[in-house]
Scaffold this motif. Structure first.
Motif, PDB file in Angstrom:
ATOM      1  N   GLY A  16       0.895  -1.327   0.034  1.00  0.00           N
ATOM      2  CA  GLY A  16      -0.190   0.084   0.057  1.00  0.00           C
ATOM      3  C   GLY A  16       1.044   1.171  -0.013  1.00  0.00           C
ATOM      4  O   GLY A  16       2.197   1.033   0.114  1.00  0.00           O
ATOM      5  N   LYS A  17       0.206   2.333  -0.275  1.00  0.00           N
ATOM      6  CA  LYS A  17       1.020   3.648  -0.127  1.00  0.00           C
ATOM      7  C   LYS A  17       1.515   4.096   1.221  1.00  0.00           C
ATOM      8  O   LYS A  17       0.886   3.666   2.167  1.00  0.00           O
ATOM      9  CB  LYS A  17       0.120   4.704  -0.573  1.00  0.00           C
ATOM     10  N   LYS A  18       2.637   4.413   1.372  1.00  0.00           N
ATOM     11  CA  LYS A  18       3.382   4.687   2.606  1.00  0.00           C
ATOM     12  C   LYS A  18       4.146   5.790   2.515  1.00  0.00           C
ATOM     13  O   LYS A  18       5.044   5.862   1.552  1.00  0.00           O
ATOM     14  CB  LYS A  18       4.311   3.330   2.736  1.00  0.00           C
ATOM     15  N   HIS A  19       3.954   6.979   3.255  1.00  0.00           N
ATOM     16  CA  HIS A  19       4.886   8.155   3.243  1.00  0.00           C
ATOM     17  C   HIS A  19       6.217   7.681   3.947  1.00  0.00           C
ATOM     18  O   HIS A  19       6.173   7.283   5.127  1.00  0.00           O
ATOM     19  CB  HIS A  19       4.477   9.059   3.801  1.00  0.00           C
ATOM     20  N   CYS A  20       7.313   7.959   3.712  1.00  0.00           N
ATOM     21  CA  CYS A  20       8.682   7.827   4.438  1.00  0.00           C
ATOM     22  C   CYS A  20       9.527   8.994   4.335  1.00  0.00           C
ATOM     23  O   CYS A  20       9.650   9.528   3.272  1.00  0.00           O
ATOM     24  CB  CYS A  20       9.453   6.566   3.805  1.00  0.00           C
ATOM     25  N   ASP A  21      10.100   9.479   5.417  1.00  0.00           N
ATOM     26  CA  ASP A  21      10.823  10.554   5.523  1.00  0.00           C
ATOM     27  C   ASP A  21      12.254   9.661   5.863  1.00  0.00           C
ATOM     28  O   ASP A  21      12.603   9.305   6.917  1.00  0.00           O
ATOM     29  CB  ASP A  21      10.353  11.247   6.997  1.00  0.00           C
ATOM     30  N   THR A  22      12.941  10.098   4.661  1.00  0.00           N
ATOM     31  CA  THR A  22      14.295   9.438   5.001  1.00  0.00           C
ATOM     32  C   THR A  22      14.971  10.008   6.123  1.00  0.00           C
ATOM     33  O   THR A  22      15.977   8.940   6.353  1.00  0.00           O
ATOM     34  CB  THR A  22      14.982   9.717   3.222  1.00  0.00           C
ATOM     35  N   LEU A  23      15.127  11.098   6.336  1.00  0.00           N
ATOM     36  CA  LEU A  23      16.092  11.850   7.233  1.00  0.00           C
ATOM     37  C   LEU A  23      15.705  10.949   8.787  1.00  0.00           C
ATOM     38  O   LEU A  23      16.426  10.669   9.394  1.00  0.00           O
ATOM     39  CB  LEU A  23      15.817  13.299   7.374  1.00  0.00           C
TER      40      LEU A  23
END
Length: 159
Positions: A16-23
């Motif tokens: 599914g769609k997932k928001h990921c903050d790389t920092l």
């Protein structure tokens, strides 16, 4: 995902769609490494979606690309074609449905533990397993891609 000498890769596979903050992910990986005795020497933002964390013994690359496309999985497509088994077909279906694959690659620095290659290999693998397991616990991907493109495990199976 690949395995060469003391370089190992794994991935968290989200259907599914997932928001990921790389920092934020990079900061959490640094905390895990430090909790496991690694001394962080540097953290480099290679791009918006790729961070490199260097400790005294290891280099960890964290990559969070956009939606995977067919060219991202060319090796896996070839492996699926070469192996006409149910497992490779199921693996291919998972990769085709993936909205996001977070890649973690761990490389042992050349000066680290050369005297005992087997121990160095086990240490690298254990460190990657610890990182990926803890990431899987907090992020809850549907699957974990482990060492090779055609090894896809359910997250609960991996943990």
């Amino acid at each position: 995902m690949e395995t060469k000498d003391n370089r190992y890769s794994a991935g968290l596979v989200f259907l599914g769609k997932k928001h990921c903050d790389t920092l934020s992910l990079s900061n959490r990986l640094q905390s895990i490494l430090e909790a496991n005795g690694q001394r962080i020497c540097s953290v480099d933002a290679m791009s918006e979606t790729h961070f490199r964390i260097t400790s005294d013994l290891l280099v960890v690359d964290l990559s969070v690309p956009g939606k995977p496309n067919a060219s991202d999985h060319a090796d896996c497509h070839n492996a699926a074609r070469d192996q006409a088994t149910a497992d490779s077909n199921a693996t291919q279906q998972v990769l085709d449905q993936a909205e996001l694959i977070i890649k973690v690659t761990l490389t042992q620095l050349s000066g680290a533990a050369k005297s005992d290659a087997l121990a160095a290999k086990r240490t690298s693998q254990a460190c990657l397993a610890t990182l990926v397991c803890q990431m899987a616990v907090w992020m809850r991907p549907e699957h974990v891609q482990w060492f090779s493109p055609d090894t896809i495990l359910d997250t609960d199976e991996f943990i």
